[in-house]
Design an enzyme around this catalytic site. Sequence first.
Site, PDB file in Angstrom:
ATOM      1  N   HIS A  64       5.026  35.797  16.501  1.00  0.00           N
ATOM      2  CA  HIS A  64       5.462  34.420  16.782  1.00  0.00           C
ATOM      3  C   HIS A  64       6.374  34.352  18.012  1.00  0.00           C
ATOM      4  O   HIS A  64       6.761  33.260  18.423  1.00  0.00           O
ATOM      5  CB  HIS A  64       6.082  33.760  15.547  1.00  0.00           C
ATOM      6  CG  HIS A  64       7.458  34.210  15.197  1.00  0.00           C
ATOM      7  ND1 HIS A  64       7.716  35.128  14.194  1.00  0.00           N
ATOM      8  CD2 HIS A  64       8.659  33.859  15.691  1.00  0.00           C
ATOM      9  CE1 HIS A  64       9.025  35.304  14.108  1.00  0.00           C
ATOM     10  NE2 HIS A  64       9.623  34.545  15.002  1.00  0.00           N
ATOM     11  N   ASP A 108       2.618  39.192  11.261  1.00  0.00           N
ATOM     12  CA  ASP A 108       3.510  38.763  12.356  1.00  0.00           C
ATOM     13  C   ASP A 108       3.977  39.988  13.151  1.00  0.00           C
ATOM     14  O   ASP A 108       5.115  40.440  13.034  1.00  0.00           O
ATOM     15  CB  ASP A 108       4.698  38.009  11.751  1.00  0.00           C
ATOM     16  CG  ASP A 108       5.503  37.249  12.789  1.00  0.00           C
ATOM     17  OD1 ASP A 108       5.082  37.212  13.963  1.00  0.00           O
ATOM     18  OD2 ASP A 108       6.562  36.707  12.417  1.00  0.00           O
ATOM     19  N   SER A 202      14.456  37.280  15.596  1.00  0.00           N
ATOM     20  CA  SER A 202      13.018  37.500  15.453  1.00  0.00           C
ATOM     21  C   SER A 202      12.545  38.641  16.325  1.00  0.00           C
ATOM     22  O   SER A 202      12.926  38.729  17.489  1.00  0.00           O
ATOM     23  CB  SER A 202      12.239  36.263  15.914  1.00  0.00           C
ATOM     24  OG  SER A 202      12.059  35.363  14.874  1.00  0.00           O
TER      25      SER A 202
END
Length: 256
Positions: A64, A108, A202
């Site tokens: 992402h 992911d 992230s």
Amino acid sequence: MQQLLLLLAFILLPGDEAEKIIGGREARPHSYPYMAYLLIQNPEGLTACGGFLVREDFVMTAAHCWGRSISVTVGAHNIQRRERTQQRINVRRAIRHPDYNTQNFTNDIMLLQLSRRIRRNKAVSPVALPRGAGERLRPGTLCTVAGWGRVSLSRGTNVLQEVQLRVQGDQTCRNRFRTFTTQTQICVGNPRKRKTAFKGDSGGPLVCNNVAQGIVSYGASNGTPPAVFTKIKSFLPWIRRTMRHLQCLTLAGAQA
Ligand SMILES: *[C@@H]1O[C@H](CO)[C@@H](O)[C@H](O)[C@H]1NC(C)=O
């Protein structure tokens, strides 16, 4: 059911404050030589993610964190300064896992092939990946996460933060997140503690006994633990295949 939040951060204007690791502390400078800071350019704006060197020419991060153009900085402690240890490198190719799902964030994981090899030194070097799918990561295992993400819902940082988090039983995340998938995700962070990864973290690694086991993926929007990490171990064949393929493309390009 918690509202999900992908843990990437929009770059805020100077003077504005962003968010990062919650309940952690400033890391000793360059004690995480594999940490990479990613700036991602998209039509919607500039975002930041963490990532980590897995080879001299490859950075691993979350799918992402993908964008049109990504720049990588390694060897940084304060990302707002121009430190002599920093190496800034462009990305040659960004390969998201082909089964990455934008609805429920499964798979992911992304590999970034760098446009050149990093210079390895005390401030910059890759981290080990798990050797095989057989190694089990037991609940209770103490791991570290580092990142330049937010330190609270509203407060940011320029210096690398670290936090120690424990691996949780899968049930802890199954109860909180409908999308949690045992086979490919790790549940991390004791729900009774006020420590977790947050916006801007992230793509950063979960490192347990010097091996990168997970990638920061998503968490609850109110910044309470646990958070969900991509389980690197379940992607080893894809990682090896992708690196080999990209390397072949580059060699073929160089010979043409
Ligand atoms: C995620 O979405 C994909 C595609 O719709 C689906 O096949 C998969 O089962 C979903 N996984 C979870 C955990 O919801």
